[in-house]
Write an enzyme that holds these catalytic residues in place. Structure first.
Site, PDB file in Angstrom:
ATOM      1  N   CYS A  52      36.792  39.631  24.818  1.00 17.47           N
ATOM      2  CA  CYS A  52      37.964  39.010  25.438  1.00 17.47           C
ATOM      3  C   CYS A  52      37.617  37.857  26.366  1.00 17.47           C
ATOM      4  O   CYS A  52      38.492  37.057  26.703  1.00 17.47           O
ATOM      5  CB  CYS A  52      38.774  40.056  26.189  1.00 17.47           C
ATOM      6  SG  CYS A  52      39.397  41.383  25.122  1.00 17.47           S
ATOM      7  N   HIS A  89      43.379  36.289  31.014  1.00 14.29           N
ATOM      8  CA  HIS A  89      43.354  36.996  29.736  1.00 14.29           C
ATOM      9  C   HIS A  89      44.545  37.941  29.670  1.00 14.29           C
ATOM     10  O   HIS A  89      44.842  38.656  30.626  1.00 14.29           O
ATOM     11  CB  HIS A  89      42.042  37.762  29.608  1.00 14.29           C
ATOM     12  CG  HIS A  89      42.030  38.743  28.473  1.00 14.29           C
ATOM     13  ND1 HIS A  89      42.388  38.401  27.193  1.00 14.29           N
ATOM     14  CD2 HIS A  89      41.704  40.063  28.446  1.00 14.29           C
ATOM     15  CE1 HIS A  89      42.282  39.464  26.413  1.00 14.29           C
ATOM     16  NE2 HIS A  89      41.870  40.483  27.148  1.00 14.29           N
ATOM     17  N   ASN A 113      47.239  42.016  23.229  1.00 13.42           N
ATOM     18  CA  ASN A 113      45.893  41.544  23.574  1.00 13.42           C
ATOM     19  C   ASN A 113      45.267  40.932  22.329  1.00 13.42           C
ATOM     20  O   ASN A 113      44.909  41.644  21.389  1.00 13.42           O
ATOM     21  CB  ASN A 113      45.058  42.718  24.087  1.00 13.42           C
ATOM     22  CG  ASN A 113      43.652  42.306  24.505  1.00 13.42           C
ATOM     23  OD1 ASN A 113      43.195  41.211  24.212  1.00 13.42           O
ATOM     24  ND2 ASN A 113      42.958  43.205  25.189  1.00 13.42           N
TER      25      ASN A 113
END
Length: 325
Positions: free
Chosen positions: A115, A252, A282
């Site tokens: 990520c 993020h 996500n």
């Protein structure tokens, strides 16, 4: 004395056509729309079609970023793809993207920091530009994370989605002050001791197969909110800025509670926080550029704004960037 800064010339994104809403997931696992929204803020995510590869998503995003910049592949010296879900073990997805774009010059490679991949890619591209290795870089975050999910595990399958976004970065001479446009500073960290908290149990060397995501959700949440502080404070120390100076915080997009907790800890007003996790879930390395694209296209982020980016991913890896748009 003037310096070379990496300035964003263009931005583009792509989301697969299929939208998977919470209500549909509730028909497959023991969950509900209320449960998912309350704990994650996610309402829907996009899922790549059968046969739709990470490189396909990346190419769509790259073409839109190039068009937004008024550039073609002839202007690009380097392609960097941040991804955890490559098309193949090798060659790199970046090389595949290079081929699909019809680019036969320059170089291409992948970055794997889960990520945090876009921040790692941004730092790498910026360093290459400032070193004179590349004049213009196509940086892409692209993921088909749905292919790493156990769709019977409600603790992970509700969290992730697929997508891609890209930026065209170009070296421009700037006065060399903190008011410069472009990437002002980046800071990266990692700590491999936390591997068991978020990982995929598969790989060519260990199992000769692709595994599934495993996550200790509470531990990831605790570390995610705590770890971003050091890299953001480093950014402030280098530039002389503080949270009061930030126009937009684009973190993020993992979980709305992590986003809100991070903003609160950094002292950034909620009105300055860009959130797209409700629509995208996500999307790992694609999440920050996807959020940037939304906020630029809807007019929130404007020329001259000071943007704080941050991310944490499996490994653990984490990082920050300060960028003047």
């Amino acid at each position: 004395m003037s310096v070379i800064r990496s300035v964003v010339e263009g931005l583009g994104s792509y989301l697969p056509e299929r939208v998977l809403k919470n209500a549909e997931l509730a028909q497959k696992v023991d969950t509900s729309d209320d449960w998912i929204v309350q704990r994650t803020g996610i309402r829907e995510r996009h899922i790549a079609a059968e046969g739709e590869l990470t490189s396909d998503l990346a190419v769509h995003a790259a073409e839109r970023a190039l068009a937004d910049a008024g550039r073609t592949v002839a202007d690009i010296d380097l392609i960097v793809v941040a991804t955890t879900t490559p098309d193949d073990t090798f060659p790199s997805t970046a090389v595949t993207v290079q081929r699909k774009l019809g680019m036969t010059h320059g170089a291409a490679f992948d970055i794997q920091a889960v990520c945090s991949g876009f921040i790692y890619g941004l730092s790498t591209a910026d360093a290459m530009i400032r070193a004179g290795v590349a004049r213009r870089v196509l940086l892409i975050g692209a993921e088909t994370f749905s292919r790493l999910l156990d769709w019977n595990d409600r603790s992970t399958c509700v969290l992730f989605g697929d997508g891609a976004a890209a930026v065209v970065l170009a070296g421009e001479a700037q006065p060399g002050t903190r008011e410069d446009r472009g990437v002002l500073t980046t800071h990266l960290r990692s700590d491999g001791r936390h591997r068991e908290k978020l990982y995929v149990d598969g790989g060519p060397s260990s199992s000769e197969r692709v595994g599934k995501v495993h996550m200790e959700g509470r531990e990831v949440f605790r570390h995610a909110v705590g770890m971003i502080t050091d890299v953001v404070e480093d950014a402030y120390r280098v530039t002389g800025y503080s949270s009061d100076d930030i126009d937009w915080f684009v973190p993020h997009q993992a979980n709305v509670r992590i986003i809100d907790g991070s903003a609160q800890k950094l002292g950034i007003a909620e009105a300055k926080v860009v959130k797209t996790v409700d629509r995208h879930g996500n999307t790992s390395a694609a999440s920050i550029p996807l959020a940037l694209d939304v906020a630029v296209k809807d007019g929130r982020i404007a020329r001259g704004d000071l943007i704080l980016l941050d991310a944490m991913g499996g490994g653990f890896t984490w990082g920050s960037a300060l960028v003047r748009w």
